[in-house]
Design an enzyme around this catalytic site. Sequence first.
Site, PDB file in Angstrom:
ATOM      1  N   GLU A 138       0.799  -1.269  -0.005  1.00  0.00           N
ATOM      2  CA  GLU A 138       0.170   0.147  -0.163  1.00  0.00           C
ATOM      3  C   GLU A 138       1.025   1.109   0.102  1.00  0.00           C
ATOM      4  O   GLU A 138       1.941   1.231   0.753  1.00  0.00           O
ATOM      5  CB  GLU A 138      -0.881  -0.061   1.436  1.00  0.00           C
TER       6      GLU A 138
ATOM      7  N   LYS B 210      -9.476   2.873  -3.277  1.00  0.00           N
ATOM      8  CA  LYS B 210     -10.166   2.371  -2.130  1.00  0.00           C
ATOM      9  C   LYS B 210     -11.272   2.888  -1.850  1.00  0.00           C
ATOM     10  O   LYS B 210     -11.692   4.063  -1.865  1.00  0.00           O
ATOM     11  CB  LYS B 210      -9.075   2.513  -0.852  1.00  0.00           C
TER      12      LYS B 210
ATOM     13  N   CYS C 126      -5.392  -2.482   2.376  1.00  0.00           N
ATOM     14  CA  CYS C 126      -5.473  -2.565   3.897  1.00  0.00           C
ATOM     15  C   CYS C 126      -6.653  -3.240   4.614  1.00  0.00           C
ATOM     16  O   CYS C 126      -6.943  -4.493   4.268  1.00  0.00           O
ATOM     17  CB  CYS C 126      -5.076  -1.116   4.376  1.00  0.00           C
TER      18      CYS C 126
END
Length: 515
Positions: free
Chosen positions: A278, A340, A393
């Site tokens: 990430e 995301k 994540c």
Amino acid sequence: MTVLARGGNWVMKLTGWRRAGFAFACGALSALGFAPVEFFPALLLGFAALPLLLDGADNSRHPFGAAFVAGWAFAFGQFLIGLHWIGYAFLVDPSAHLWQMPFALVILPAGLALFTGLACVLALYFWQDGPARFLVFAVLYAAAEWLRGHLFTGLPWNLPAYGWGASLSILQCMSVIGAYGLSFLTVLFGASLAGWTIPGGWKAPAAMLALFVALWAGGAARLAANPTQDVAGVSLRIVQPDIPQREKDRAEYYKRNWQRLLDLSAAPGNPTEIIWPEAAPPPLMFNRSPSALDEITLLTGPRRTLITGATRATRAGDNLSFYNSLLIFPPGAAPMVYDKFHLVPFGEYVPFANILNHIGVTKLTDGQEGFASGDGPHTYKLPGAPAVTPLICYEIIFPGAVTPSQQGLRPGWFVNVTDDSWFGPWAGPKQHLLIARARAIEEALPVARAANTGISAVIDPFGRITAQLELGKMGVLDARLPQAASPSTYARFGDLAFLLLLVTATALAFVLGRK
């Protein structure tokens, strides 16, 4: 309802602050069931104590208030210990955020504990002697855990199911009933142990022990019957640069960090898919430095694909939007972009920012602007490899919300890129890894996990770790990609089995109550 009918044990005789303090201690002890300790008897004993405390609350002057305090204190103790690693995030830039740490360490567990407190109040409304109360308690506790995972963006971290991290065989039942279903059975098992306090009360815990022995045996058989099989022609290289969080966003380290990614990726070997963690490149690298794309072209060559987390910015008129993204660079083709969609409150955006920013509350990640949200999970076709669904994540922590909801292309694997350096050197990354294994079991899909400082790993669709690079190590993890298994029951029907468990248990509680 008499004290004698419930065994007359000393736990239910506790009152006031003694009841609250004992509940807190039991909740704190129960957190030892989660990674990295994984001592599941502690979790079960915690769940055994709480119904006894509710027995005492039922005989108190203000039963519903006493039940709420007992449930809230138990959950507060569990979350305070189980989520203590949150404090590490405030040490990355202590001059800006350290003052917020005590509030976060207390307010978040206190808020999450409200779900359990309210569940105990509702349970007491239906409370009665006998084993029916254990069913009622488990149903409402599990329902509260489901709500905790969905309301206010949700935080289904350290669900009771994850107390079985030491037994991969028991975790296999999540392929049918999911993490919420196993959480219900776990709470019921623990609550049933309270039956030992009354004559003849051994039957409920004996039945639950038999059930979990059966779950273990079935899971062991499932693992034995399904050895890991690899996808032909696909070789993964997961890069773990091990860059301290405080050095990721400082300009003097940009060149070094970027070169480390390139050097590790170019180490001897023959990978087909290179995976970076990430936000691995320096902030907005691909917006600020077009030459970076040329270096990626040289790295990937004619047959390698690079998959990397990255922050990026887009402009529409006068509006500038920032995204925590994942970019896929197939050889000879334009990059594919995934944004995301499940953002971390206070980590990637600040709720009610117009108000909180005025009192100094800012997000923990670099910059004042919060990230914009993507539009949900997506599946991407890759040349020479199975289709992939990226998860950035903590997007992987949400049961049933990790694949596109619409019918269509089923992914062959997950790529989970993360930066667990925010979570400290111990409990947080290990809990996160276990959750990733749980999603692999539920969805019957392998996971390739790239973490900045670890733990990077490859997980097969049954939750087995086939390759791993430990915390705090710089290097690459070269491994084969496991094949996906046939869609599991949970992958097809989601939490339907969990709902059926709750309905069945409620009906059984009604029957036992009438008797």
